[in-house]
Design a protein around this motif. Structure first.
Motif, PDB file in Angstrom:
ATOM      1  N   ALA A  89       0.828  -1.210   0.000  1.00  0.00           N
ATOM      2  CA  ALA A  89       0.000   0.000   0.000  1.00  0.00           C
ATOM      3  C   ALA A  89       0.857   1.253   0.000  1.00  0.00           C
ATOM      4  O   ALA A  89       0.475   2.284  -0.545  1.00  0.00           O
ATOM      5  N   LYS A  90       2.051   1.171   0.610  1.00  0.00           N
ATOM      6  CA  LYS A  90       2.968   2.311   0.632  1.00  0.00           C
ATOM      7  C   LYS A  90       3.934   2.287  -0.544  1.00  0.00           C
ATOM      8  O   LYS A  90       4.849   3.103  -0.617  1.00  0.00           O
ATOM      9  N   ARG A  91       3.751   1.350  -1.464  1.00  0.00           N
ATOM     10  CA  ARG A  91       4.592   1.216  -2.656  1.00  0.00           C
ATOM     11  C   ARG A  91       6.060   1.037  -2.306  1.00  0.00           C
ATOM     12  O   ARG A  91       6.951   1.540  -3.004  1.00  0.00           O
ATOM     13  N   ALA A  92       6.299   0.326  -1.200  1.00  0.00           N
ATOM     14  CA  ALA A  92       7.670  -0.001  -0.811  1.00  0.00           C
ATOM     15  C   ALA A  92       8.064  -1.275  -1.554  1.00  0.00           C
ATOM     16  O   ALA A  92       8.020  -2.388  -1.014  1.00  0.00           O
ATOM     17  N   ALA A  93       8.452  -1.122  -2.820  1.00  0.00           N
ATOM     18  CA  ALA A  93       8.568  -2.259  -3.744  1.00  0.00           C
ATOM     19  C   ALA A  93       9.572  -3.300  -3.287  1.00  0.00           C
ATOM     20  O   ALA A  93       9.282  -4.505  -3.283  1.00  0.00           O
ATOM     21  N   LEU A  94      10.780  -2.874  -2.915  1.00  0.00           N
ATOM     22  CA  LEU A  94      11.812  -3.849  -2.546  1.00  0.00           C
ATOM     23  C   LEU A  94      11.419  -4.618  -1.301  1.00  0.00           C
ATOM     24  O   LEU A  94      11.519  -5.848  -1.254  1.00  0.00           O
ATOM     25  N   TYR A  95      10.965  -3.901  -0.270  1.00  0.00           N
ATOM     26  CA  TYR A  95      10.576  -4.577   0.972  1.00  0.00           C
ATOM     27  C   TYR A  95       9.395  -5.523   0.734  1.00  0.00           C
ATOM     28  O   TYR A  95       9.325  -6.610   1.323  1.00  0.00           O
ATOM     29  N   THR A  96       8.465  -5.125  -0.132  1.00  0.00           N
ATOM     30  CA  THR A  96       7.320  -5.988  -0.439  1.00  0.00           C
ATOM     31  C   THR A  96       7.789  -7.306  -1.052  1.00  0.00           C
ATOM     32  O   THR A  96       7.298  -8.389  -0.698  1.00  0.00           O
ATOM     33  N   SER A  97       8.750  -7.225  -1.964  1.00  0.00           N
ATOM     34  CA  SER A  97       9.283  -8.434  -2.607  1.00  0.00           C
ATOM     35  C   SER A  97      10.022  -9.308  -1.610  1.00  0.00           C
ATOM     36  O   SER A  97       9.930 -10.541  -1.654  1.00  0.00           O
ATOM     37  N   GLN A  98      10.755  -8.683  -0.692  1.00  0.00           N
ATOM     38  CA  GLN A  98      11.477  -9.468   0.308  1.00  0.00           C
ATOM     39  C   GLN A  98      10.527 -10.212   1.233  1.00  0.00           C
ATOM     40  O   GLN A  98      10.753 -11.378   1.570  1.00  0.00           O
ATOM     41  N   VAL A  99       9.467  -9.539   1.652  1.00  0.00           N
ATOM     42  CA  VAL A  99       8.461 -10.215   2.485  1.00  0.00           C
ATOM     43  C   VAL A  99       7.833 -11.367   1.721  1.00  0.00           C
ATOM     44  O   VAL A  99       7.578 -12.446   2.283  1.00  0.00           O
ATOM     45  N   ALA A 100       7.594 -11.185   0.424  1.00  0.00           N
ATOM     46  CA  ALA A 100       6.972 -12.238  -0.391  1.00  0.00           C
ATOM     47  C   ALA A 100       7.809 -13.510  -0.392  1.00  0.00           C
ATOM     48  O   ALA A 100       7.264 -14.624  -0.390  1.00  0.00           O
ATOM     49  N   VAL A 101       9.134 -13.374  -0.392  1.00  0.00           N
ATOM     50  CA  VAL A 101      10.008 -14.552  -0.371  1.00  0.00           C
ATOM     51  C   VAL A 101       9.817 -15.316   0.935  1.00  0.00           C
ATOM     52  O   VAL A 101       9.717 -16.555   0.942  1.00  0.00           O
ATOM     53  N   GLU A 102       9.752 -14.595   2.048  1.00  0.00           N
ATOM     54  CA  GLU A 102       9.579 -15.276   3.337  1.00  0.00           C
ATOM     55  C   GLU A 102       8.170 -15.865   3.461  1.00  0.00           C
ATOM     56  O   GLU A 102       7.985 -16.939   4.057  1.00  0.00           O
ATOM     57  N   LEU A 103       7.191 -15.187   2.883  1.00  0.00           N
ATOM     58  CA  LEU A 103       5.833 -15.734   2.867  1.00  0.00           C
ATOM     59  C   LEU A 103       5.787 -17.013   2.036  1.00  0.00           C
ATOM     60  O   LEU A 103       5.136 -18.002   2.420  1.00  0.00           O
ATOM     61  N   ALA A 104       6.492 -17.018   0.920  1.00  0.00           N
ATOM     62  CA  ALA A 104       6.527 -18.216   0.070  1.00  0.00           C
ATOM     63  C   ALA A 104       7.117 -19.400   0.818  1.00  0.00           C
ATOM     64  O   ALA A 104       6.655 -20.539   0.666  1.00  0.00           O
ATOM     65  N   ASP A 105       8.128 -19.156   1.626  1.00  0.00           N
ATOM     66  CA  ASP A 105       8.732 -20.237   2.416  1.00  0.00           C
ATOM     67  C   ASP A 105       7.699 -20.835   3.375  1.00  0.00           C
ATOM     68  O   ASP A 105       7.593 -22.066   3.521  1.00  0.00           O
ATOM     69  N   VAL A 106       6.923 -19.973   4.023  1.00  0.00           N
ATOM     70  CA  VAL A 106       5.890 -20.452   4.947  1.00  0.00           C
ATOM     71  C   VAL A 106       4.804 -21.222   4.181  1.00  0.00           C
ATOM     72  O   VAL A 106       4.347 -22.281   4.629  1.00  0.00           O
ATOM     73  N   LEU A 107       4.402 -20.699   3.029  1.00  0.00           N
ATOM     74  CA  LEU A 107       3.387 -21.392   2.226  1.00  0.00           C
ATOM     75  C   LEU A 107       3.864 -22.773   1.814  1.00  0.00           C
ATOM     76  O   LEU A 107       3.104 -23.751   1.866  1.00  0.00           O
ATOM     77  N   HIS A 108       5.129 -22.869   1.398  1.00  0.00           N
ATOM     78  CA  HIS A 108       5.684 -24.174   1.010  1.00  0.00           C
ATOM     79  C   HIS A 108       5.649 -25.141   2.185  1.00  0.00           C
ATOM     80  O   HIS A 108       5.245 -26.309   2.039  1.00  0.00           O
ATOM     81  N   ARG A 109       6.034 -24.655   3.350  1.00  0.00           N
ATOM     82  CA  ARG A 109       6.050 -25.524   4.539  1.00  0.00           C
ATOM     83  C   ARG A 109       4.641 -25.915   4.968  1.00  0.00           C
ATOM     84  O   ARG A 109       4.454 -26.931   5.648  1.00  0.00           O
TER      85      ARG A 109
END
Length: 447
Positions: A312-332
């Protein structure tokens, strides 16, 4: 007192203001001075004393500072108030809007020669650039701010130096980020410039690169010093950031309850200050904490909240970094297809120069997902790509685990010699846990 302009500039200014007000030289001079003195002053042939300028300023109906420097009355105060407004915009609104405010403030500060205010605007522009993921632009802004403050003592330059170090860290240059932060800490502590705010800012910033380099002992020591310094610091945003960073060392030590409590303190402070980006980082770190503790459902909830807030704040890099950690949780949690789709969506926004650690983590996870699907060629391709990214960044702790994954894959596919090479590489990154190649740790503060 601001530095005065040269006598010729002041003379022209006095003449212009006198003419605009319809005053004669005699009316301006009397009763303390002569018309001849005013004439000489206006011609730039005499350097007026402070007493004379104050008399003339009073007759002209302007502030002394405005007459001596050409700056409108209360300009610096007004700029500082507007800098605070821009900072609030960055915290609660969008980086693009805040960047426009900072750019206008920078132009005004430069026009009137206000170096401290110009440096503050440059710092704000640097923070805006980091939030939007433009690391190169952010680094340049922080460098410009340091140059503006070159004649100031080190504590005044620390925010710009810290910003530059963070931009290098986010670009994957962990060792250089540590070098910048450690050098400043060493100078502050060895020379007796024990400014609590500056020290806390540096110790807080150095924790993340230490952790990614596998230097857990130094990270823990930095966290210890930061906690000891916190009672001396009045700025609540600095204290909140410290609690958020220190939580990472607590997680590594298995102190889950302490880490959760530290994050709760940080989140409460950020809520009071209405700093949404940093509050999002608290959700991010809490998601990481729950993931490390095996509470995957809670981890997913926190990470999704962080991702939504940062997006929502258009913090593009941080958003992508969080997505990687979210993907790890989704995989698990058994949602590998969703995890893979999420990773492919964000990989284009990550690279060796932009979020290298998370880019490596994304390829590592895609390798694991491919291996689970028995696609060994694709798995090997992702592992090798991750290895290249993490080696370049110097992320020792992650490298050792990745080498094990690659070695196991190579061994299962019959390439024993190649597997042994991968294992040896991984062991090399395990030989000196808790250290860096930076030499002795910086001098300690007198706590």
């Amino acid at each position: 007192m601001p530095d005065r302009d040269d006598q010729e500039t002041i003379g022209r200014r006095v003449q212009r203001l006198r003419t605009e007000r319809g005053l004669t030289q005699r009316q301006l001079a009397e009763p303390a001075y002569t018309p001849a003195y005013v004439s000489t002053l206006e011609a730039g042939r005499v350097r007026p004393s402070e007493e004379a300028l104050r008399h003339i300023a009073g007759r002209l109906g302007v502030a002394y500072d405005e007459l001596a420097t050409g700056r409108p009355a209360r300009l610096a105060t007004d700029l500082r108030l507007r800098l605070t407004d821009a900072q609030r915009t960055l915290a609660t609104g969008e980086a693009e809007v805040a960047a426009e405010q900072y750019a206008q403030l920078l132009a005004e500060a430069e026009e009137h020669g206000l170096d401290a205010e110009a440096a503050a605007a440059l710092l704000g522009l640097g923070e805006c650039a980091l939030e939007s993921g433009n690391l190169a632009a952010g680094r340049l802004r922080f460098e410009e701010a340091e140059k503006r403050l070159a004649d100031e003592p080190l504590p005044a330059r620390v925010p710009a130096l810290r910003g530059r170090a963070v931009s290098h860290y986010l670009a994957g240059e962990l060792r250089y980020a540590c070098y910048l932060l450690e050098s400043a800490l060493d100078e502050l502590n060895r020379t007796g410039m024990h400014d609590p705010d500056a020290l806390l800012l540096l110790y807080t910033a150095v924790i993340a690169p230490y952790m990614d380099m596998g230097a857990h002992a130094r990270a823990a020591q930095a966290a210890e010093f930061a906690l000891a310094l916190a009672p001396q610091v009045r700025e609540p945003a600095l204290v909140a950031r410290m609690h958020r960073s220190v939580a990472r060392t607590m997680i590594a030590e298995g102190r889950i309850a302490d880490a959760d409590a530290s994050l709760a303190k940080a989140a409460e402070l950020y809520r009071q200050l209405q700093i949404r980006t940093e509050l999002a980082h608290c959700h991010w770190m809490r998601g990481y904490l729950y993931a490390q503790n095996g509470e995957l459902e809670r981890a997913e909830s926190e990470l999704r909240e962080a991702q939504e807030m940062l997006s929502a704040k258009r913090a593009a890099l941080y958003t992508s970094q969080v997505a990687v950690e979210l993907a790890d949780v989704l995989h698990r949690r058994g949602k590998s297809d969703e995890a893979a789709a999420l990773l492919h969506d964000v990989l284009g926004d990550l690279s060796s120069e932009r979020g290298a650690i998370h880019s490596g983590a994304a390829h590592r996870l895609l390798g694991i997902i491919a291996e689970d699907a028995r696609d060994t060629d694709r798995a090997e391709e992702h592992y090798v790509r991750a290895l290249s990214l993490l080696e370049r960044a110097g992320a020792a702790g992650d490298l050792a685990d990745l080498c094990r994954l690659l070695g196991d894959l190579l061994r299962r596919t019959g390439r024993v010699e190649a597997a042994l090479d991968a294992y040896r590489t991984g062991l090399g990154h395990r030989t000196a846990p808790g250290t860096t190649t930076l030499g002795p740790a910086p001098a300690q503060p007198p706590l």
